[in-house]
Design an enzyme around this catalytic site. Structure first.
Site, mmCIF file in Angstrom:
data_model
loop_
_atom_site.group_PDB
_atom_site.id
_atom_site.type_symbol
_atom_site.label_atom_id
_atom_site.label_comp_id
_atom_site.label_asym_id
_atom_site.label_seq_id
_atom_site.Cartn_x
_atom_site.Cartn_y
_atom_site.Cartn_z
ATOM 1 N N ASP A 96 0.910 -1.165 -0.190
ATOM 2 C CA ASP A 96 0.175 -0.178 -0.082
ATOM 3 C C ASP A 96 0.857 1.155 -0.177
ATOM 4 O OD1 ASP A 96 -2.195 -1.578 0.359
ATOM 5 O OD2 ASP A 96 -1.661 -1.894 2.534
ATOM 6 N N LYS A 122 2.559 2.036 -5.111
ATOM 7 C CA LYS A 122 3.336 1.765 -6.225
ATOM 8 C C LYS A 122 2.812 2.094 -7.608
ATOM 9 C CE LYS A 122 2.989 -2.505 -4.382
ATOM 10 N NZ LYS A 122 2.667 -2.220 -2.988
ATOM 11 N N GLY A 172 -4.337 -4.312 -4.782
ATOM 12 C CA GLY A 172 -5.133 -3.122 -5.197
ATOM 13 C C GLY A 172 -4.521 -2.076 -5.625
ATOM 14 N N HIS A 173 -4.109 -1.735 -6.927
ATOM 15 C CA HIS A 173 -3.383 -0.771 -7.496
ATOM 16 C C HIS A 173 -4.187 0.381 -8.011
ATOM 17 C CE1 HIS A 173 0.306 -3.635 -7.913
ATOM 18 N NE2 HIS A 173 -0.134 -3.493 -6.651
ATOM 19 N N GLN A 223 1.968 -5.927 -3.471
ATOM 20 C CA GLN A 223 2.364 -6.137 -1.912
ATOM 21 C C GLN A 223 3.580 -5.277 -1.448
ATOM 22 O OE1 GLN A 223 1.187 -9.335 -3.349
ATOM 23 N NE2 GLN A 223 -0.636 -8.660 -2.938
#
Length: 429
Positions: free
Chosen positions: A13, A16, A40-41, A225
């Site tokens: 988180d 990235k 989740g990006h 991650q």
């Protein structure tokens, strides 16, 4: 720009996706190399918000090739949801989005198994997303997994699913003692539709990447991650099911280490963690809640509130060692705007002994006492600054102190907000 690996240097988180989106402009091929739909990006583009779980974050730039590598456990239903959203917003995908035929599939029974396992663990639960990631990687290690390439031959795929289905049904019902609420016919009907839509994306991606390197294309490897969720080097057992560190980019995409030039570690200017596990600098007071609220610290995948704390230079030094990080990208500096003071953890006390080393034993990490250095905060907002020279002196001092405590690693960029323009390049390649 050289060939670059992007890794999270904390517990994930870190932002990235925004850095990948920013660096994509100077890249040709963007490769997601591990993890699954548990990542989740989030990317903000032209005031529109995109949350990617399967599609690489560089997809919003036209004419860039995006690849889901073999190291990913692939959820085709989630992938197609994202491609539909992109198409609806006018993003063209033809001949520039590919999925490795060697990537292992996440199937519906993996999600049932994942949730059943987590429920059975009760107080000892890991805090998974329930997306079936662990069971899919376990099947891969057991050599009983089903891969994306198996979709090419429907009869073969059906045989593989039928065999696995019976085993999973028996396992869930006998080990976890819950009903196996899934029908084989329903699964096969769903995947018959998925197969027809997936076939154009399936490719021998390692060969595609090799050809790109021979043509002088610039590669950008996107990790999911963070370092301390790595299954080998993270805070085990409170980790993910894959290797998240930079070395995984080679095995997860099918390239040799000689193809890599730089490793960029993405670092929040504070620390967050989602799920369970030790967190030395966690703030369990109103300030922690304030940082969570201002920073919008809620999981992009699950919506769970993230735990927040001060910057931990002990873990960052370890992340630099594990990944071979050559540049740092600092994110969310603006979240600290207006705080009267900011703190940095410089070292730990363990059983009364000072240490600069991040312990490999998570039972020790759960009992360390962080030792802080306090710096004055700043009142001027950094989100409106267009260069680091415009930052208030206190913010610049904070950045310089972080750098000094992190082996004086060069800082590539500082991010002061979610928009592309809120990205200040400090020391380019």
């Amino acid at each position: 720009m050289p060939n670059v690996i992007i890794v999270g240097a904390q517990w994930g988180d870190e932002g990235k996706a925004k850095v990948v989106d920013f660096l994509t402009e100077k890249s040709d091929v963007i490769i997601r190399f591990q993890g699954g739909a548990n990542a989740g990006h989030t990317v903000i583009h032209n005031d529109a918000k995109f949350v990617f779980h399967m599609v690489p974050s560089g997809i919003l730039y036209p004419n860039k090739i995006c690849i889901v590598g073999n190291g990913v456990v692939f959820d085709p239903a989630q992938f197609l949801l994202e491609t539909d959203e992109l198409a609806a917003k006018g993003v063209k995908l033809d001949n520039r989005l590919f999925v490795s035929d060697q990537a292992h599939l996440v199937l519906p029974y993996h999600k049932i198994q994942d949730k059943a396992s987590e429920a059975k663990m009760a107080a000892g639960k890991i805090g998974t997303t329930g997306r079936g990631i662990g069971p899919a990687y376990a099947d891969k290690a057991y050599r009983t997994g089903i891969r994306v390439g198996d979709l090419r031959n429907w009869e073969h795929f059906v045989q593989l699913v039928e065999h696995a289905f019976d085993d999973k049904k028996e396992f869930v019902e006998k080990v976890y003692c819950i009903p196996f609420d899934l029908k084989l016919d329903t699964l096969l009907e769903e995947f018959s539709v998925i197969r027809s839509r997936m076939l154009p994306y399936i490719d021998d991606t390692s060969t595609r990447i090799f050809k790109a390197t021979k043509e002088g294309k610039k590669l950008l490897f996107e990790g999911a991650q963070g370092t301390f969720l790595d299954i080998d080097h993270g805070t085990y057992p409170f980790v993910t099911s894959s290797n998240t560190i930079a070395g995984s980019a080679c095995t997860g995409s099918g390239v040799g280490p000689t193809a890599i030039d730089e490793v960029v570690g993405i670092v929040k200017t504070y620390t967050t963690r989602v799920g369970n596990g030790p967190f030395p600098t966690e703030l369990l007071d109103d300030l922690g809640e304030k940082i969570r609220t201002i920073g919008g610290e809620f999981g992009a995948t699950t919506g769970r509130p993230r735990r927040c704390g001060w910057f931990d230079s002990v873990m960052l030094r370890k992340a630099i060692e594990l990944n071979g990080i050559t540049r740092l990208a600092l994110t969310k500096l603006d979240v600290l705007d207006g705080l009267p003071e900011v703190k940095i953890c410089t070292h730990y006390m363990i059983n009364g002994i000072k240490t600069d080393i991040f312990p490999s034993d998570p039972s020790l990490l759960a009992h360390v006492i962080p030792v802080y250095e306090t710096l004055p905060g700043w009142n001027k907002p950094t989100a409106t600054c267009s260069s680091i020279d415009e930052f208030p002196i206190q913010a610049r001092n904070y950045i310089e102190r972080l750098k000094a405590l992190c082996y004086s690693t060069k800082i590539l960029i500082v991010s002061t907000g979610p928009q592309r323009l809120q990205t200040i390049e400090v020391d380019g390649f």
